[in-house]
Motif scaffolding. Structure first.
Motif, mmCIF file in Angstrom:
data_model
loop_
_atom_site.group_PDB
_atom_site.id
_atom_site.type_symbol
_atom_site.label_atom_id
_atom_site.label_comp_id
_atom_site.label_asym_id
_atom_site.label_seq_id
_atom_site.Cartn_x
_atom_site.Cartn_y
_atom_site.Cartn_z
ATOM 1 N N MET A 34 46.403 41.631 46.201
ATOM 2 C CA MET A 34 47.097 42.413 45.186
ATOM 3 C C MET A 34 48.156 41.552 44.518
ATOM 4 N N GLY A 35 48.637 42.025 43.393
ATOM 5 C CA GLY A 35 49.672 41.245 42.726
ATOM 6 C C GLY A 35 50.028 41.797 41.373
ATOM 7 N N TRP A 36 50.666 40.952 40.578
ATOM 8 C CA TRP A 36 51.189 41.353 39.278
ATOM 9 C C TRP A 36 50.828 40.326 38.207
ATOM 10 N N TYR A 37 50.417 40.853 37.076
ATOM 11 C CA TYR A 37 50.268 40.089 35.852
ATOM 12 C C TYR A 37 51.250 40.661 34.836
ATOM 13 N N LEU A 47 49.336 35.553 34.999
ATOM 14 C CA LEU A 47 49.638 35.871 36.387
ATOM 15 C C LEU A 47 51.120 35.675 36.663
ATOM 16 N N VAL A 48 51.701 36.585 37.437
ATOM 17 C CA VAL A 48 53.103 36.463 37.850
ATOM 18 C C VAL A 48 53.172 36.105 39.333
ATOM 19 N N TYR A 98 54.165 44.739 32.589
ATOM 20 C CA TYR A 98 53.775 44.221 33.897
ATOM 21 C C TYR A 98 52.671 45.114 34.462
ATOM 22 N N TYR A 99 51.575 44.462 34.873
ATOM 23 C CA TYR A 99 50.406 45.171 35.364
ATOM 24 C C TYR A 99 50.174 44.856 36.834
ATOM 25 N N CYS A 100 49.940 45.891 37.602
ATOM 26 C CA CYS A 100 49.509 45.718 38.980
ATOM 27 C C CYS A 100 48.022 45.406 38.984
ATOM 28 N N ALA A 101 47.611 44.532 39.884
ATOM 29 C CA ALA A 101 46.222 44.099 39.925
ATOM 30 C C ALA A 101 45.733 44.047 41.366
ATOM 31 N N ALA A 102 44.444 44.269 41.540
ATOM 32 C CA ALA A 102 43.843 44.198 42.867
ATOM 33 C C ALA A 102 42.413 43.689 42.756
ATOM 34 N N GLY A 103 41.982 42.962 43.776
ATOM 35 C CA GLY A 103 40.626 42.444 43.790
ATOM 36 C C GLY A 103 40.401 41.599 45.018
ATOM 37 N N ALA A 107 43.386 35.471 41.632
ATOM 38 C CA ALA A 107 44.018 34.238 41.168
ATOM 39 C C ALA A 107 43.746 33.974 39.696
ATOM 40 N N THR A 108 42.634 34.494 39.209
ATOM 41 C CA THR A 108 42.338 34.398 37.779
ATOM 42 C C THR A 108 42.073 35.796 37.249
ATOM 43 N N ILE A 109 42.385 35.974 35.991
ATOM 44 C CA ILE A 109 42.294 37.312 35.409
ATOM 45 C C ILE A 109 40.876 37.854 35.442
ATOM 46 N N GLU A 110 39.891 36.953 35.385
ATOM 47 C CA GLU A 110 38.492 37.394 35.369
ATOM 48 C C GLU A 110 38.071 38.024 36.693
ATOM 49 N N ARG A 111 38.777 37.712 37.762
ATOM 50 C CA ARG A 111 38.385 38.188 39.088
ATOM 51 C C ARG A 111 39.072 39.496 39.476
ATOM 52 N N VAL A 112 39.984 39.960 38.646
ATOM 53 C CA VAL A 112 40.670 41.221 38.951
ATOM 54 C C VAL A 112 39.689 42.383 38.806
#
Length: 125
Positions: A34-37, A47-48, A98-103, A107-112
């Motif tokens: 998980m993380g933040w963009y 990516l943040v 700011y967007y929360c992301a999970a996957g 590490a790259t936006i394409e993999r979220v």
């Protein structure tokens, strides 16, 4: 269906700090990183910070040293999985949605795989 809901955005003065929180529906702590963009006006989403299933962290150079990321799988409190981002020494350049992301990896936006709807952070000078 995984849903991510962010909270904590708003107006912050330069030099101040913020804490963003993301609550995830379903139990995803053992499945996903998980993380933040963030996306500033007129710029690409970037990516943040990320935190892996095992707790490993990674930060963008632009926030390294002034950001922390943590997660709680909610088992002790029967609450939702959450991931928090804390940033200090904010500048107007940190203004963004700011967007929360999970996957499996983000590490790259394409993999979220999953995105929250975003929360706006505005840093005033």
């Amino acid at each position: 269906q995984v849903q991510l809901v962010e909270s904590g955005g708003g107006l912050v003065q330069a030099g101040g700090s913020l804490r963003l929180s993301c609550a995830a529906s379903g139990s995803i702590s053992t499945l996903y990183d998980m993380g933040w963009y963030r996306q500033a006006p007129g710029k690409q989403r970037e990516l943040v910070a990320t935190i892996t299933r095992r707790g490993g962290t990674n930060f963008a150079d632009s926030v390294k040293g002034r950001a922390t990321i943590s997660r709680d799988n909610g088992k002790d409190t029967n609450a939702k999985d959450t991931v928090d981002l804390q940033m200090s020494s904010l500048s107007p350049e940190d203004t963004a949605v700011y967007y929360c992301a999970a996957g499996l990896t983000i590490a790259t936006i394409e993999r979220v795989l999953h995105w929250g709807k975003g929360t706006l952070v505005t840093v005033s000078s």
